[in-house]
Every structure is written in structure tokens, then in C-alpha cells.
Enzyme design. Structure first.
Site, PDB file in Angstrom:
ATOM      1  N   ARG A 164       5.402   8.399 -58.322  1.00  0.00           N
ATOM      2  CA  ARG A 164       5.209   6.948 -58.383  1.00  0.00           C
ATOM      3  C   ARG A 164       3.887   6.594 -57.713  1.00  0.00           C
ATOM      4  O   ARG A 164       3.539   7.198 -56.707  1.00  0.00           O
ATOM      5  CB  ARG A 164       6.373   6.280 -57.635  1.00  0.00           C
TER       6      ARG A 164
ATOM      7  N   ARG B 284       4.551   1.529 -46.468  1.00  0.00           N
ATOM      8  CA  ARG B 284       5.816   0.936 -46.919  1.00  0.00           C
ATOM      9  C   ARG B 284       6.885   1.047 -45.825  1.00  0.00           C
ATOM     10  O   ARG B 284       7.701   0.140 -45.642  1.00  0.00           O
ATOM     11  CB  ARG B 284       6.296   1.604 -48.212  1.00  0.00           C
TER      12      ARG B 284
ATOM     13  N   ARG C 230       9.283  12.900 -54.233  1.00  0.00           N
ATOM     14  CA  ARG C 230      10.041  12.231 -55.303  1.00  0.00           C
ATOM     15  C   ARG C 230       9.233  12.150 -56.599  1.00  0.00           C
ATOM     16  O   ARG C 230       8.063  11.816 -56.595  1.00  0.00           O
ATOM     17  CB  ARG C 230      10.407  10.827 -54.828  1.00  0.00           C
TER      18      ARG C 230
ATOM     19  N   LYS D 139      18.794   4.079 -52.357  1.00  0.00           N
ATOM     20  CA  LYS D 139      19.378   2.831 -52.870  1.00  0.00           C
ATOM     21  C   LYS D 139      19.402   2.814 -54.396  1.00  0.00           C
ATOM     22  O   LYS D 139      20.403   2.474 -54.999  1.00  0.00           O
ATOM     23  CB  LYS D 139      18.545   1.607 -52.427  1.00  0.00           C
TER      24      LYS D 139
ATOM     25  N   ARG E 150      14.174  -8.598 -49.013  1.00  0.00           N
ATOM     26  CA  ARG E 150      13.354  -7.743 -48.162  1.00  0.00           C
ATOM     27  C   ARG E 150      12.797  -8.515 -46.976  1.00  0.00           C
ATOM     28  O   ARG E 150      12.085  -7.928 -46.145  1.00  0.00           O
ATOM     29  CB  ARG E 150      12.199  -7.167 -48.971  1.00  0.00           C
TER      30      ARG E 150
HETATM   31  P1  AMP Z   1      10.972  -0.604 -54.686  1.00  0.00           P
HETATM   32  O1  AMP Z   1      11.025   0.046 -56.032  1.00  0.00           O
HETATM   33  O2  AMP Z   1      12.202  -1.396 -54.344  1.00  0.00           O
HETATM   34  O3  AMP Z   1      10.582   0.379 -53.587  1.00  0.00           O
HETATM   35  O4  AMP Z   1       9.789  -1.686 -54.753  1.00  0.00           O
HETATM   36  C1  AMP Z   1       8.451  -1.285 -55.033  1.00  0.00           C
HETATM   37  C2  AMP Z   1       7.483  -2.357 -54.563  1.00  0.00           C
HETATM   38  O5  AMP Z   1       7.742  -3.600 -55.239  1.00  0.00           O
HETATM   39  C3  AMP Z   1       7.574  -2.719 -53.084  1.00  0.00           C
HETATM   40  O6  AMP Z   1       6.838  -1.822 -52.263  1.00  0.00           O
HETATM   41  C4  AMP Z   1       6.983  -4.125 -53.087  1.00  0.00           C
HETATM   42  O7  AMP Z   1       5.565  -4.098 -53.212  1.00  0.00           O
HETATM   43  C5  AMP Z   1       7.535  -4.700 -54.379  1.00  0.00           C
HETATM   44  N1  AMP Z   1       8.852  -5.363 -54.154  1.00  0.00           N
HETATM   45  C6  AMP Z   1      10.069  -4.990 -54.663  1.00  0.00           C
HETATM   46  N2  AMP Z   1      11.034  -5.821 -54.260  1.00  0.00           N
HETATM   47  C7  AMP Z   1      10.442  -6.757 -53.480  1.00  0.00           C
HETATM   48  C8  AMP Z   1      10.917  -7.877 -52.744  1.00  0.00           C
HETATM   49  N3  AMP Z   1      12.229  -8.209 -52.723  1.00  0.00           N
HETATM   50  N4  AMP Z   1      10.010  -8.609 -52.047  1.00  0.00           N
HETATM   51  C9  AMP Z   1       8.692  -8.309 -52.054  1.00  0.00           C
HETATM   52  N5  AMP Z   1       8.182  -7.257 -52.715  1.00  0.00           N
HETATM   53  C10 AMP Z   1       9.033  -6.469 -53.421  1.00  0.00           C
END
Ligand code: AMP
Length: 221
Positions: A156, A167, A127, A15, A90
Site C-alpha cells: 500500500r 500513521r 503487508r 481491523k 478517528r
Molecule cells: P485506513 O485504510 O483505515 O488505514 O485509512 C487510510 C488513510 O485514509 C488514513 O491514514 C487517513 O489518511 C485516511 N482516513 C481513513 N479514515 C479516516 C478518518 N475516519 N478520518 C480521517 N482520515 C481517514
């Protein structure tokens, strides 16, 4: 007409990479809630301090906090001309709040990137991202510096194996129902994210075009 694009898909589906590329080509902002939170952690803000432990466990930040962040961001001038939203919504509660925020604006185009689970685990385990600017390194990119800013590439914090599995579990439980929430709309499309990135980008552009054509006057919003 504004191009309001929402990218769905599990962690590791690509994404972020696709959203960045698409947003740059259309000159609209990419809004990544993960990046907004990582910036807040980096800057040591109140939200960042509270979010860090939750993110490190692979769990979700509360709907209220996330909806507030996204509402404020989508109301800024640059997003009124269109945006690519990556990582939000989410949960179904976030999706429903997004529909309210978007009331009276051009329809959301919703693209779901589909990738088999084993491939997601493989990708997330290998990654690397830039410690300076947060850009994803190419999957087969080797160990060199970041192509964007020359910074050091690191894993990360939430890409270690235990957190990756958590996750993915959280995705299936809380975020996958969103696919059903949006699937019924004429502006929804699925694309195959297991292909090489260039093919995914081409499929994404075609899907946005097709969804946009039916979306004019035909979508829910
Ligand atoms: P991502 O980079 O999109 O994988 O997001 C990394 C982390 O940020 C996720 O595993 C969540 O802990 C938090 N996070 C990001 N977006 C959201 C969201 N829309 N709702 C809740 N937690 C989020």
C-alpha cells in the site's frame, strides 16, 4: 435489533481483516473509510484528488469531510439493519458526530483490538494488498496472486516505513483518546489482536455477544 459494530485499534491491528470476516458472516455491510477514500482516489473524484496527498503523508482527512461521507453511508438502507464500521471514528470530534448520527438507533458495540507497537510496525512493513480489489493478503501468504480475484499483490502507498511511523504517531495523538471516550460504555470490550487471526475472530464474536447482551436497553445508545 441491528448489530452496529465499531472496530477501534491502531493501523495494522487487523481491523480490516476482522471487520470483513465478521460482516460477511452476519450479512451486514463493512464500511471502511480507508476503502471509501482509496476508491475515490482510484476514481479520480474531487474528494479523491484532495485526499491522496494527505493519505500519502499518513495524516488524517478533515473531520467535516469524513463525517459527511459516513453520515451519508450510514443512512443507506443496507446499513439500517446493522454494519461494521472500520477506520471511523478517528478523532473525538468524529466520535461525537457518530453519536449524533446514531441517535435513536440501536446501541453501538465498540471493540478495541490491542496489539503491541513492535508487532504493528512489523506487520505494516510486510503487508501486501491486491492492486485490483484492495483485499489484504495473508501475512504469511508468500508472493502469489490475490486469493480473491487473482490480481497482483503490492505494498500500500502508505505502508512504507516513514509513513507507517507517521500513521502510528497520528494514531496515538488523535485516535487513541477514543478508547477513553468509549471505554466507559457497557458495550465496550477490548480483545487481544496479537493472536492468530482465527483466535481473534473467535474472541471478537464472543466480545460482541457479551457487549450486545448488556447493550440491549443498557448502553448509551
Ligand atoms: P485506513 O485504510 O483505515 O488505514 O485509512 C487510510 C488513510 O485514509 C488514513 O491514514 C487517513 O489518511 C485516511 N482516513 C481513513 N479514515 C479516516 C478518518 N475516519 N478520518 C480521517 N482520515 C481517514
Amino acid at each position: 435489533m441491528a448489530l452496529n459494530l465499531l472496530m477501534l485499534g491502531p493501523p495494522g491491528a487487523g481491523k480490516g481483516t476482522q471487520a470483513e470476516r465478521f460482516a460477511r458472516s452476519r450479512r451486514i455491510p463493512r464500511i471502511s473509510t480507508g476503502d471509501i477514500l482509496r476508491d475515490a482516489v482510484h476514481a479520480g473524484t474531487e474528494i479523491g484528488r484532495r485526499a491522496k496527498a494527505i493519505m500519502d503523508r499518513g495524516e488524517l482527512i478533515s473531520d467535516d469531510v469524513m463525517i459527511g461521507i459516513v453520515r451519508e453511508r450510514l443512512e443507506r438502507d443496507d446499513a439500517l439493519r446493522g454494519f461494521v464500521l472500520d477506520g471511523f471514528p478517528r478523532t473525538v470530534a468524529q466520535a461525537s458526530a457518530l453519536d449524533d448520527i446514531m441517535d435513536g438507533r440501536d446501541p453501538l458495540i465498540v471493540i478495541d483490538i490491542v496489539v503491541p507497537e513492535a508487532e504493528l510496525v512489523r506487520r505494516l512493513g510486510t503487508r501486501l494488498i491486491c492492486a485490483e480489489c484492495g483485499t489484504n493478503a495473508p501475512i504469511a501468504g508468500g508472493a502469489g496472486p490475490c486469493a480473491t480475484c487473482g490480481g497482483k499483490l503490492v505494498q500500500r502507498a502508505d505502508d512504507n516505513q516513514a509513513v507507517v511511523l507517521e500513521r502510528l504517531k497520528v494514531y496515538h495523538r488523535q485516535s487513541e483518546p477514543l478508547v477513553e471516550y468509549f471505554r466507559v460504555r457497557p458495550t465496550f470490550r477490548s480483545i487481544d489482536g496479537a493472536q492468530p487471526a482465527d483466535r481473534v475472530a473467535a474472541d471478537l464474536a464472543a466480545a460482541v455477544l457479551a457487549a450486545g447482551n448488556v447493550g440491549v436497553g443498557g448502553g448509551r445508545r
